[in-house]
Design an enzyme around this catalytic site. Structure first.
Site, mmCIF file in Angstrom:
data_model
loop_
_atom_site.group_PDB
_atom_site.id
_atom_site.type_symbol
_atom_site.label_atom_id
_atom_site.label_comp_id
_atom_site.label_asym_id
_atom_site.label_seq_id
_atom_site.Cartn_x
_atom_site.Cartn_y
_atom_site.Cartn_z
ATOM 1 N N HIS A 1 0.822 -1.207 0.000
ATOM 2 C CA HIS A 1 0.000 0.000 0.000
ATOM 3 C C HIS A 1 0.860 1.262 0.000
ATOM 4 C CE1 HIS A 1 -3.719 2.276 0.818
ATOM 5 N NE2 HIS A 1 -2.880 3.087 1.454
ATOM 6 N N HIS B 1 3.166 6.263 -1.857
ATOM 7 C CA HIS B 1 3.784 7.428 -1.224
ATOM 8 C C HIS B 1 5.309 7.380 -1.293
ATOM 9 C CE1 HIS B 1 -0.018 8.848 0.407
ATOM 10 N NE2 HIS B 1 -0.267 7.628 0.823
ATOM 11 N N LYS C 1 -4.755 10.599 -8.529
ATOM 12 C CA LYS C 1 -4.590 10.812 -7.087
ATOM 13 C C LYS C 1 -4.590 12.321 -6.884
ATOM 14 C CE LYS C 1 -2.707 9.328 -2.878
ATOM 15 N NZ LYS C 1 -2.610 8.075 -2.158
#
Length: 287
Positions: free
Chosen positions: A160, A176, A222
């Site tokens: 993730h 990220h 995003k």
């Protein structure tokens, strides 16, 4: 409402990790970025964003360092081990399991992770036994759990946070990490759309090590995502592992000052594992 003061103890710990992060790449020397335009508004549920950046975010990265520094090389080996769509069962092969262990072995040899371990032992959050600490890290980052509605083991903290996922073909979750962003951008899978300014400053610096970005990936947008830029994989693992283990809350938000950056570090828990973790840049004290 008065703004929270940075957590002094964790700020000191994280600044020591920052000083120890000798594998951090340096802007202008090891990589260059081109920020271009400010990210526009994206309506909730929309996958349309005006592109404020015609060029890529990364204009140069020293790939000899990416593939020549052990922790980066082992990190990159993990990025193709996952089905990025939630709901799709993750089959972990023996080779992939070995790659997970090689990555952990590599980062545990760094001063960054050694200092993080020492701190967690002092705080009673980890065993002093290196093998038990490694198993704890494996559970936090690599233990599979179900995120999709199917109930299948389709996700883990590493996937993730560092690789990125898509949910029901409608939204991007996670992603990220700057190395994954760069590699996906290099291969034409990520389209950088623009940046979000920090604090009261109109434009960030292209030497900043923390940015908030807008981008598209796998046909989805995003709207905003926070990422460290240039830092080593071990720095991010150490930082977010500490935040995770120092709290038992479902969501933990810690305000810290690391180097020149005032950050909110956000970690969501998924049982014994990380659900997500990311930095939110609040200000740069050099402004």
């Amino acid at each position: 409402m008065a703004r929270r003061a940075p957590n002094q103890e964790l700020s000191e710990v994280f600044n020591q990790l920052w000083r120890l992060d000798t594998n951090r790449l340096q802007p202008g020397r090891d990589y260059s970025i081109c920020l271009q335009g400010k990210a526009g508004y994206v309506a909730q549920g929309s996958n349309h964003a005006r592109d404020r950046a015609r060029a890529s975010l990364f204009s140069y990265v020293d790939e000899e360092k990416l593939h020549g520094i052990d922790t980066y090389a082992h990190f990159i080996n993990l990025l193709d081990n996952y089905e990025t769509s939630t709901g799709v069962w993750e089959r972990v092969t023996s080779e992939e399991r070995m790659e997970n262990h090689l990555f952990l072995d590599a980062i545990l040899e760094t001063d960054v992770m050694k200092h993080a371990h020492e701190y967690l032992v002092r705080e009673g959050r980890s065993s002093s036994d290196p093998e038990r600490f490694k198993r704890q890290l494996y559970d936090i980052w690599f233990r599979l759990y179900h995120r999709g509605r199917s109930g299948r083991e389709d996700s883990c903290g590493f996937e993730h946070v560092f690789v990125g996922e898509t949910k029901l073909g409608r939204e991007i979750m996670g992603l990220h990490n700057w190395v994954q962003f760069y590699l996906q951008e290099k291969h034409g899978h990520v389209d950088y759309k623009g940046y979000k300014a920090r604090g009261n400053k109109n434009t960030p610096d292209e030497e900043d090590h923390v940015l908030t970005l807008q981008f598209s990936w796998k046909g989805l947008v995003k709207p905003l995502g926070g990422s460290f830029i240039g830092v080593s994989p071990e720095f991010e693992v150490a930082l977010f592992t500490i935040v995770f283990l120092m709290s038992t809350e479902k969501m933990t938000s810690v305000l810290v000052k690391v180097d020149e950056y005032v950050l909110e570090l956000v970690v969501y828990r998924h049982g014994l594992s990380i659900g997500t973790s990311y930095p939110k840049l609040l200000s740069n004290n050099n402004n």
